[in-house]
Design an enzyme around this catalytic site. Structure first.
Site, short mmCIF file in Angstrom:
data_model
loop_
_atom_site.label_atom_id
_atom_site.label_comp_id
_atom_site.label_asym_id
_atom_site.label_seq_id
_atom_site.Cartn_x
_atom_site.Cartn_y
_atom_site.Cartn_z
N SER A 264 0.78 -1.25 0.00
CA SER A 264 0.00 0.00 0.00
C SER A 264 0.80 1.29 0.00
O SER A 264 0.42 2.26 -0.64
CB SER A 264 -0.96 0.00 1.18
OG SER A 264 -0.27 -0.18 2.40
N ASP B 296 -3.80 6.14 11.01
CA ASP B 296 -3.89 4.68 11.04
C ASP B 296 -2.58 4.02 11.49
O ASP B 296 -2.51 2.81 11.65
CB ASP B 296 -4.32 4.14 9.66
CG ASP B 296 -3.34 4.51 8.54
OD1 ASP B 296 -2.20 4.96 8.84
OD2 ASP B 296 -3.71 4.34 7.37
N HIS C 238 0.20 4.09 7.29
CA HIS C 238 0.44 4.68 5.97
C HIS C 238 1.11 6.05 6.06
O HIS C 238 0.79 6.85 6.93
CB HIS C 238 -0.89 4.79 5.21
CG HIS C 238 -1.46 3.46 4.88
ND1 HIS C 238 -2.72 3.06 5.23
CD2 HIS C 238 -0.91 2.40 4.23
CE1 HIS C 238 -2.94 1.82 4.81
NE2 HIS C 238 -1.85 1.40 4.21
#
Ligand SMILES: *[C@@H]1O[C@H](CO)[C@@H](O)[C@H](O)[C@H]1NC(C)=O
Ligand SMILES: *[C@@H]1O[C@H](CO)[C@@H](O)[C@H](O)[C@H]1NC(C)=O
Ligand SMILES: *[C@@H]1O[C@H](CO)[C@@H](O)[C@H](O)[C@H]1NC(C)=O
Length: 257
Positions: free
Chosen positions: A33, A231, A234
């Protein structure tokens, strides 16, 4: 006379490449990601903010999911990392930094291949992601462009259990080795990102692997210390800009050495 013609050809060819959308310098973007880009994404919505370092440039292209070149713009992975909302990754900041360093560099073709949440075993030789990576790279080079480097940012998914973390070295080395063989690019530069040390239990083991692996023309940049989103997983948009610059610096230094 010959020299004059060559000079003329040299002047025309970058223009031709631009017109034909066949970038001369190709970079592969792969991993999970944080390579695909989540900068500016909150609760599955991207804020749409594009910092100046990530802006479009007539010399930067992207190979889209339909395997055609188009002007590159954020989010670079939107049609590749399909199941998640994508935002800012390191790719555009990387490309803009390389162009700023050398105005004669020519056109850049970015080949996004990263998919969120993927472990190293999902990139193993023969898997869907592996085949897609090889296929997209081969399509990208068809127009005559040269693969200048593979940018790789992955390992979060292998930091959760001790077993995955301790087998990461073996799996990663095999992946890099197979990839170079299948692309017939035995010494293509690979620039990998060492994970920031975050909330995953065994990320120290994975970080050590990433920083310590010895393969010819394998470089790394460290993402440790870069700011994370709420989070705790990220990179923020600004962190992605910093990372893109670090990747570019590593590439440029390698190139000039
Ligand atoms: C998206 O999700 C579907 C269904 O779970 C899965 O088959 C597919 O591989 C996923 N695609 C990507 C790019 O992650
Ligand atoms: C380009 O990068 C090289 C290698 O890092 C560096 O020595 C040089 O100063 C840079 N040039 C510019 C104009 O940024
Ligand atoms: C990759 O290309 C091969 C040969 O053209 C093809 O058989 C395979 O289905 C392709 N795989 C993917 C994931 O695109």
């Amino acid at each position: 006379m010959v020299q004059f013609l060559l000079l003329l050809l040299g002047m025309i060819s970058p223009l031709y490449a631009t017109a034909a959308n066949r970038p001369t310098n190709i970079f592969i973007l792969a991993g999970q990601s944080n390579m695909a880009g989540r900068g500016g994404v909150r609760h599955h919505v991207w804020d749409g903010i594009i910092p100046p370092e990530c802006k479009q440039d007539p010399f930067i292209f992207r190979l889209n999911a339909k395997l055609t070149w188009e002007p590159a713009k954020e989010p670079l992975h939107k049609d590749i990392d399909l199941n998640e909302t994508t935002g800012i990754g390191p790719g555009m900041a990387f490309a803009n930094t390389v162009l700023n360093n050398d105005s004669g560099f020519g056109t850049i073709g970015l080949v996004p291949c990263a998919v969120g949440g993927t472990s190293i075993r999902e990139w193993e030789h023969g898997t869907l992601l592996y085949n897609q990576l090889v296929n997209r790279t081969n399509v990208a080079r068809k127009g005559g462009g040269r693969i200048r480097a593979i940018l790789w940012y992955q390992g979060e998914s292998d930091s959760i259990t001790r077993q995955d973390a301790t087998s990461y070295e073996k799996n990663l080395k095999r992946f890099f080795t197979n990839l170079r063989v299948d692309l017939r690019l035995p010494v293509v530069p690979i620039i990998q990102v060492a994970l920031p040390s975050i909330s995953y239990r065994y990320d120290d083991i994975v970080r050590q692997t990433q920083g310590g692996m010895k393969l010819q023309n394998l470089l790394y940049v460290d993402a440790n210390g870069l700011e994370l989103q709420d989070d705790q997983m990220h990179l923020t948009t600004q962190s992605q800009v910093r990372l893109g610059k670090r990747l570019a610096d590593a590439f440029l230094q390698f190139q000039s050495s």
